[in-house]
Design an enzyme around this catalytic site. Structure first.
Site, PDB file in Angstrom:
ATOM      1  N   TYR A  13       0.849  -1.204   0.000  1.00 19.86           N
ATOM      2  CA  TYR A  13       0.000   0.000   0.000  1.00 19.86           C
ATOM      3  C   TYR A  13       0.874   1.240   0.000  1.00 19.86           C
ATOM      4  CZ  TYR A  13      -2.879   3.716   2.029  1.00 19.86           C
ATOM      5  OH  TYR A  13      -3.506   4.919   2.268  1.00 19.86           O
TER       6      TYR A  13
HETATM    7  N1  LIG Z   1      -9.582   6.862   5.933  1.00 21.73           N
HETATM    8  C1  LIG Z   1      -8.397   7.267   6.398  1.00 21.73           C
HETATM    9  O1  LIG Z   1      -8.183   7.381   7.614  1.00 21.73           O
HETATM   10  C2  LIG Z   1      -7.298   7.588   5.430  1.00 21.73           C
HETATM   11  C3  LIG Z   1      -7.532   7.623   4.066  1.00 21.73           C
HETATM   12  N2  LIG Z   1      -6.507   7.934   3.214  1.00 21.73           N
HETATM   13  C4  LIG Z   1      -6.802   8.018   1.779  1.00 21.73           C
HETATM   14  O2  LIG Z   1      -7.914   8.897   1.585  1.00 21.73           O
HETATM   15  C5  LIG Z   1      -8.746   8.398   0.508  1.00 21.73           C
HETATM   16  C6  LIG Z   1     -10.161   8.196   1.014  1.00 21.73           C
HETATM   17  O3  LIG Z   1     -10.124   7.292   2.127  1.00 21.73           O
HETATM   18  P1  LIG Z   1     -11.431   6.425   2.496  1.00 21.73           P
HETATM   19  O4  LIG Z   1     -12.640   7.239   2.251  1.00 21.73           O
HETATM   20  O5  LIG Z   1     -11.201   5.789   3.813  1.00 21.73           O
HETATM   21  O6  LIG Z   1     -11.349   5.320   1.353  1.00 21.73           O
HETATM   22  P2  LIG Z   1     -12.128   3.927   1.240  1.00 21.73           P
HETATM   23  O7  LIG Z   1     -11.290   2.838   1.814  1.00 21.73           O
HETATM   24  O8  LIG Z   1     -13.517   4.113   1.721  1.00 21.73           O
HETATM   25  O9  LIG Z   1     -12.103   3.726  -0.361  1.00 21.73           O
HETATM   26  C7  LIG Z   1     -12.728   4.681  -1.185  1.00 21.73           C
HETATM   27  C8  LIG Z   1     -13.382   3.978  -2.314  1.00 21.73           C
HETATM   28  O10 LIG Z   1     -12.405   3.398  -3.171  1.00 21.73           O
HETATM   29  C9  LIG Z   1     -13.119   2.513  -4.001  1.00 21.73           C
HETATM   30  N3  LIG Z   1     -12.303   1.453  -4.587  1.00 21.73           N
HETATM   31  C10 LIG Z   1     -11.565   0.536  -3.951  1.00 21.73           C
HETATM   32  N4  LIG Z   1     -11.032  -0.327  -4.846  1.00 21.73           N
HETATM   33  C11 LIG Z   1     -11.467   0.061  -6.069  1.00 21.73           C
HETATM   34  C12 LIG Z   1     -11.285  -0.411  -7.388  1.00 21.73           C
HETATM   35  N5  LIG Z   1     -10.553  -1.489  -7.637  1.00 21.73           N
HETATM   36  N6  LIG Z   1     -11.888   0.247  -8.406  1.00 21.73           N
HETATM   37  C13 LIG Z   1     -12.645   1.338  -8.164  1.00 21.73           C
HETATM   38  N7  LIG Z   1     -12.872   1.841  -6.942  1.00 21.73           N
HETATM   39  C14 LIG Z   1     -12.281   1.201  -5.907  1.00 21.73           C
HETATM   40  C15 LIG Z   1     -14.214   1.891  -3.134  1.00 21.73           C
HETATM   41  O11 LIG Z   1     -15.370   1.851  -3.934  1.00 21.73           O
HETATM   42  P3  LIG Z   1     -16.662   0.941  -3.633  1.00 21.73           P
HETATM   43  O12 LIG Z   1     -17.013   1.218  -2.201  1.00 21.73           O
HETATM   44  O13 LIG Z   1     -17.662   1.477  -4.618  1.00 21.73           O
HETATM   45  O14 LIG Z   1     -16.264  -0.491  -3.879  1.00 21.73           O
HETATM   46  C16 LIG Z   1     -14.300   2.823  -1.936  1.00 21.73           C
HETATM   47  O15 LIG Z   1     -15.591   3.297  -1.658  1.00 21.73           O
HETATM   48  C17 LIG Z   1      -8.068   7.122   0.012  1.00 21.73           C
HETATM   49  O16 LIG Z   1      -7.252   7.399  -1.110  1.00 21.73           O
HETATM   50  C18 LIG Z   1      -7.217   6.699   1.189  1.00 21.73           C
HETATM   51  O17 LIG Z   1      -6.090   5.910   0.796  1.00 21.73           O
HETATM   52  C19 LIG Z   1      -5.233   8.189   3.647  1.00 21.73           C
HETATM   53  C20 LIG Z   1      -4.955   8.143   4.985  1.00 21.73           C
HETATM   54  C21 LIG Z   1      -5.968   7.877   5.973  1.00 21.73           C
HETATM   55  N1  LIG Z   2      -8.346   3.323   1.161  1.00 20.02           N
HETATM   56  C1  LIG Z   2      -8.058   3.529   2.450  1.00 20.02           C
HETATM   57  N2  LIG Z   2      -6.826   3.933   2.796  1.00 20.02           N
HETATM   58  C2  LIG Z   2      -6.545   4.107   4.123  1.00 20.02           C
HETATM   59  C3  LIG Z   2      -7.512   3.888   5.102  1.00 20.02           C
HETATM   60  C4  LIG Z   2      -8.812   3.473   4.683  1.00 20.02           C
HETATM   61  O1  LIG Z   2      -9.715   3.263   5.516  1.00 20.02           O
HETATM   62  N3  LIG Z   2      -9.021   3.306   3.367  1.00 20.02           N
HETATM   63  N4  LIG Z   2      -7.230   4.069   6.423  1.00 20.02           N
HETATM   64  C5  LIG Z   2      -6.009   4.402   6.827  1.00 20.02           C
HETATM   65  C6  LIG Z   2      -5.771   4.505   8.316  1.00 20.02           C
HETATM   66  O2  LIG Z   2      -6.682   5.433   8.879  1.00 20.02           O
HETATM   67  C7  LIG Z   2      -4.383   4.906   8.726  1.00 20.02           C
HETATM   68  O3  LIG Z   2      -4.110   6.206   8.251  1.00 20.02           O
HETATM   69  C8  LIG Z   2      -4.308   4.914  10.246  1.00 20.02           C
HETATM   70  O4  LIG Z   2      -2.998   5.124  10.635  1.00 20.02           O
HETATM   71  C9  LIG Z   2      -4.898   4.614   5.876  1.00 20.02           C
HETATM   72  N5  LIG Z   2      -5.313   4.483   4.498  1.00 20.02           N
END
Ligand SMILES: NC(=O)C1=CN([C@@H]2O[C@H](COP(=O)(O)OP(=O)(O)OC[C@H]3O[C@@H](n4cnc5c(N)ncnc54)[C@H](OP(=O)(O)O)[C@@H]3O)[C@@H](O)[C@H]2O)C=CC1
Ligand SMILES: Nc1nc2c(c(=O)[nH]1)N=C([C@H](O)[C@@H](O)CO)CN2
Length: 236
Positions: free
Chosen positions: A148
């Site tokens: 990742y």
């Molecule tokens: N949440 C957090 O604490 C953190 C998040 N981030 C980043 O911020 C962004 C948003 O996070 P978050 O809302 O938690 O993200 P999610 O884990 O909820 O993923 C967002 C969406 O990505 C879609 N997705 C996953 N795989 C695929 C694929 N193969 N093709 C198309 N769509 C896909 C999913 O769609 P579906 O549901 O329709 O399948 C999902 O709803 C991400 O880029 C994440 O890496 C970074 C650090 C921390």
């Molecule tokens: N696609 C996602 N990316 C990440 C998620 C997630 O929920 N979906 N969550 C994290 C964690 O919150 C991490 O930042 C905690 O240390 C990271 N990326």
């Protein structure tokens, strides 16, 4: 502030951060095209708000190119492209290569191909933006999410390269969050440990990403930059 009539494209907006940011962008008066892979309540909620949902699976070259083809039947212009779709997968015994490939495709190949094939849609917008949602973890690596982290580091590299390639017509920037939102199955011990990693010690929620998007969309003098939104993890 006048908002462009050209829509903003945001990927992976069916839930969590993408859903919230899409709702806020719609409230700002933007038109939005969003992608989803799974039919969720948030997908219908966005349709009800007037956003256009387009199915997309970014797990292979073929499905990414199929999305690009479909997108071009839905619009001939874009104000911005926001790459939010993501999978956060750990290494699992026997599943390492498959997970690695999926995350490289979602976090690198999809933004790469969409940026190359869809930049033409941005040409009539001024300003025009591409924004990559990365992760603060690329700053130091991750022992538990090696693939990742590597794929997000590759996304950070794409920010620099596309910023150079598309200037001055298109600004290209990143946002690198740390913890934003816990997942439902995160237990109390995990939550306490994660909160203790930052100086500010909070679960901020999705709006800190919308605020970062707003800054990048509105600022005419920022490109090739990745904003750190991590609660001060680097000073803890
Ligand atoms: N949440 C957090 O604490 C953190 C998040 N981030 C980043 O911020 C962004 C948003 O996070 P978050 O809302 O938690 O993200 P999610 O884990 O909820 O993923 C967002 C969406 O990505 C879609 N997705 C996953 N795989 C695929 C694929 N193969 N093709 C198309 N769509 C896909 C999913 O769609 P579906 O549901 O329709 O399948 C999902 O709803 C991400 O880029 C994440 O890496 C970074 C650090 C921390
Ligand atoms: N696609 C996602 N990316 C990440 C998620 C997630 O929920 N979906 N969550 C994290 C964690 O919150 C991490 O930042 C905690 O240390 C990271 N990326």
């Amino acid at each position: 502030m006048t908002t462009s009539s050209a829509p903003i494209l945001i990927t992976g907006a069916g839930q969590r951060v993408g859903l919230h940011c899409t709702q806020r962008l719609l409230e700002d008066g933007h038109r939005v095209i969003f992608t989803y892979r799974s039919e969720r309540p948030g997908v219908q909620a966005l349709r009800d708000l007037g956003a256009i949902g387009v199915f997309a699976d970014f797990s292979s070259e073929a499905t990414i190119l199929a999305f690009i083809t479909e997108l071009k039947t839905r619009t001939d212009s874009l104000r911005a492209i926001i790459h939010n779709a993501s999978e956060w997968l750990e290494e699992t015994p026997g599943g390492e290569a498959e997970a690695f490939t999926r995350m490289v495709n979602i976090h690198m190949l999809a933004p790469y191909l969409i940026n190359l094939h869809c930049a033409e849609l941005l040409q009539h917008s001024n300003p025009a933006d591409i924004i990559h949602i990365s992760d603060d973890v690329t700053r130091k690596g991750s022992s538990k999410h090696i693939g990742y982290c590597a794929s997000k580091a590759g996304l950070d590299s794409l920010t620099l390269s596309f910023a150079a390639r598309y200037a001055p017509a298109i600004k290209v920037n990143g946002i690198a969050p740390a913890l934003l939102l816990f997942n439902p199955d995160d237990d109390a011990a995990y939550r306490a440990k994660a909160l203790a990693k930052s100086a500010l010690g909070i679960e901020p929620g999705s709006d800190v990403i919308y605020q970062s998007l707003r800054y990048l969309l509105d600022n005419p003098y920022v490109t090739g930059t990745t904003l750190t939104v991590n609660g001060g993890r680097h000073v803890k």
